[in-house]
Design an enzyme around this catalytic site. Structure first.
Site, short mmCIF file in Angstrom:
data_model
loop_
_atom_site.label_atom_id
_atom_site.label_comp_id
_atom_site.label_asym_id
_atom_site.label_seq_id
_atom_site.Cartn_x
_atom_site.Cartn_y
_atom_site.Cartn_z
N SER A 180 -23.97 15.92 21.69
CA SER A 180 -23.34 15.15 20.40
C SER A 180 -22.15 14.27 20.74
CB SER A 180 -23.31 16.26 19.27
OG SER A 180 -22.04 16.76 19.50
N ARG A 231 -26.21 14.85 17.02
CA ARG A 231 -26.12 13.58 16.59
C ARG A 231 -24.95 12.67 16.91
NH1 ARG A 231 -26.75 15.23 10.13
NH2 ARG A 231 -29.11 15.04 10.07
N ASP A 274 -0.46 2.57 8.78
CA ASP A 274 -1.04 2.01 9.93
C ASP A 274 -0.07 1.91 11.07
OD1 ASP A 274 -3.38 1.33 8.66
OD2 ASP A 274 -2.77 -0.65 8.40
N LYS A 313 -23.62 16.22 27.33
CA LYS A 313 -23.24 16.06 25.99
C LYS A 313 -24.18 15.74 25.07
CE LYS A 313 -18.36 14.65 26.95
NZ LYS A 313 -17.37 13.64 26.74
N ARG A 315 -24.74 8.68 12.81
CA ARG A 315 -24.49 8.61 11.18
C ARG A 315 -23.35 7.98 11.29
NH1 ARG A 315 -28.96 9.82 10.39
NH2 ARG A 315 -29.86 11.71 9.40
N ASP A 364 2.04 -0.28 11.98
CA ASP A 364 2.02 -1.60 12.60
C ASP A 364 3.32 -2.33 12.43
OD1 ASP A 364 1.73 -1.87 10.07
OD2 ASP A 364 0.18 -3.15 10.19
N ASP A 389 5.21 -5.18 6.28
CA ASP A 389 5.72 -6.16 6.55
C ASP A 389 5.53 -7.25 5.25
OD1 ASP A 389 3.07 -6.59 6.59
OD2 ASP A 389 2.70 -7.18 8.64
N HIS A 427 -9.81 5.52 1.99
CA HIS A 427 -8.41 5.68 1.38
C HIS A 427 -7.98 7.23 1.33
CE1 HIS A 427 -9.11 1.73 0.11
NE2 HIS A 427 -7.59 1.61 -0.04
N ARG A 433 1.03 -5.23 -5.58
CA ARG A 433 1.16 -6.62 -4.81
C ARG A 433 1.26 -7.47 -5.78
NH1 ARG A 433 -2.24 -3.52 -1.26
NH2 ARG A 433 -1.43 -3.56 0.71
N ARG A 459 -6.03 -2.33 10.20
CA ARG A 459 -6.63 -3.40 10.21
C ARG A 459 -6.53 -4.26 11.35
NH1 ARG A 459 -3.33 -5.68 5.66
NH2 ARG A 459 -1.95 -5.53 7.46
N ARG A 467 -4.85 7.93 3.11
CA ARG A 467 -3.61 7.33 2.57
C ARG A 467 -2.89 8.55 1.69
NH1 ARG A 467 -3.92 1.02 1.64
NH2 ARG A 467 -3.37 1.47 -0.44
N GLY A 473 0.80 -1.22 -0.17
CA GLY A 473 -0.16 -0.03 -0.09
C GLY A 473 0.86 1.28 0.05
N THR A 532 4.13 2.72 5.87
CA THR A 532 2.61 2.42 6.09
C THR A 532 1.77 3.23 6.95
OG1 THR A 532 0.81 0.49 6.87
CG2 THR A 532 3.37 0.54 7.56
#
Length: 328
Positions: A220, A167, A132, A218, A252, A134, A107, A258, A76, A176, A261, A15, A130
């Protein structure tokens, strides 16, 4: 410095993430500085198998430090997962007389590089790219800081709508298997609740927390949900559950997807990419191989690929405690 390396390849794999272009630029210019030829490998390992290489010099990377995505493209590669694919990739590198390569990715990309190194004793170095965050062996991966800023900005805008209409918003962010983005943006954007894979809050506790928020005045609420969170099957199931049990809330869902990213990298990511690229090239020239470059205690340090792939990046428990305190 090792004299055996005359040509270094650079590729981006997996990615994309903001800061990859800044890292490509850094690798190319570090090579130029040390009088080593540099070749861009297009479309990750797929391009390596096809011999899709282009010679790059210091001028060929001008004006890219501020751009998101990757000028070398990413893919990939299923073929690279096969022994035959890796043999073909090795043949192409030999044909182009490339002596080592730097891979910028996550990774999966590092696992490929590690296997390639074991099979052909080919010098490789990794740069973690990445959003993430991670990957074990670095406090920050390339693109993580930019993604945090993008998400906080989006949540700030969503909050304007949430408070105007009383809301409850579920905002799903990437992550992930880990909750680094969710936890940090949750604290940074003042979310009422943060749902991450590492902490199974449970549906009842979520309702309890929302009821407490309501009781404390609160009108919302923003709940940040990591896409890998295990409470519901998905964020829309969470929405349905809350609506069934708390009819006073209009719920909502906003899935940021994406957009997290993309975008121009932050100053932090540009500086990090520049440091990582120099460290990767100089480590290869010093005879090091099969490592990932990472940031630890504000120093560039090397972590063996097998550790960076198998290790688990840990969630910041102190930040988790801070988030609990902030949501009273």
């Amino acid at each position: 410095m090792s004299n055996s390396i005359k040509k270094i390849g650079v590729l981006t794999s997996g990615g994309d993430s903001p800061g990859m272009n800044a890292a490509i630029r850094s690798v190319v210019r570090a090579c130029a500085y040390h009088n080593v030829e540099c070749y861009g490998i297009y479309r990750g390992y797929e391009g390596m198998i096809e011999g899709d290489f282009v010679k790059m010099d210091a001028r060929s990377v001008k004006g890219i430090i501020n751009k998101g995505g990757t000028i070398l493209k990413s893919a990939r590669s299923q073929t690279f997962r096969t022994k035959e694919g890796r043999i073909e990739a090795h043949e192409q590198l030999k044909k182009a007389e490339i002596d080592a390569f730097v891979v910028i990715g996550g990774d999966g990309s590092f696992t490929g590089a590690m296997i390639f190194n074991q099979e052909f004793n080919f010098p490789v170095m990794g740069i973690p790219g990445t959003i993430d965050n991670d990957i074990f062996g670095t406090t920050h991966t390339l693109g993580y800081d930019t993604a945090l800023n993008t998400v906080v900005e989006a949540i700030d805008k969503i909050r304007d709508t949430a408070s105007s209409h009383n809301r409850l918003f579920f905002v799903e962010v990437m992550g992930r298997d880990v909750g680094h983005i969710a936890l940090n943006v949750g604290v940074g954007a003042g979310a009422e609740e943060i749902l991450i894979p590492e902490e199974d809050l449970g549906l009842e506790r979520l309702l309890e927390s929302l009821r407490r928020s309501k009781a404390s005045g609160k009108s919302s609420s923003i709940v940040v949900v990591a896409e890998g969170d295990k409470i519901g099957k998905n964020v829309f199931q969470l929405k349905d559950y809350v609506e069934e049990n708390m009819s006073e809330y209009e719920v909502r869902v906003s899935v940021l997807g994406h957009m997290q990213r993309g975008g121009s990298p932050t100053c932090f990511d540009r500086v990090l990419a520049s440091r990582m690229g120099v460290k990767a090239v100089e480590s290869l020239l010093a005879g090091e191989s099969n490592y990932m470059v990472g940031l630890k205690n504000d120093l560039m340090q090397l972590t063996p690929f097998d550790q960076s792939v198998k290790g688990k990046s840990k969630i910041n428990m102190e930040l988790l405690r801070v988030s609990d305190i902030m949501t009273v």
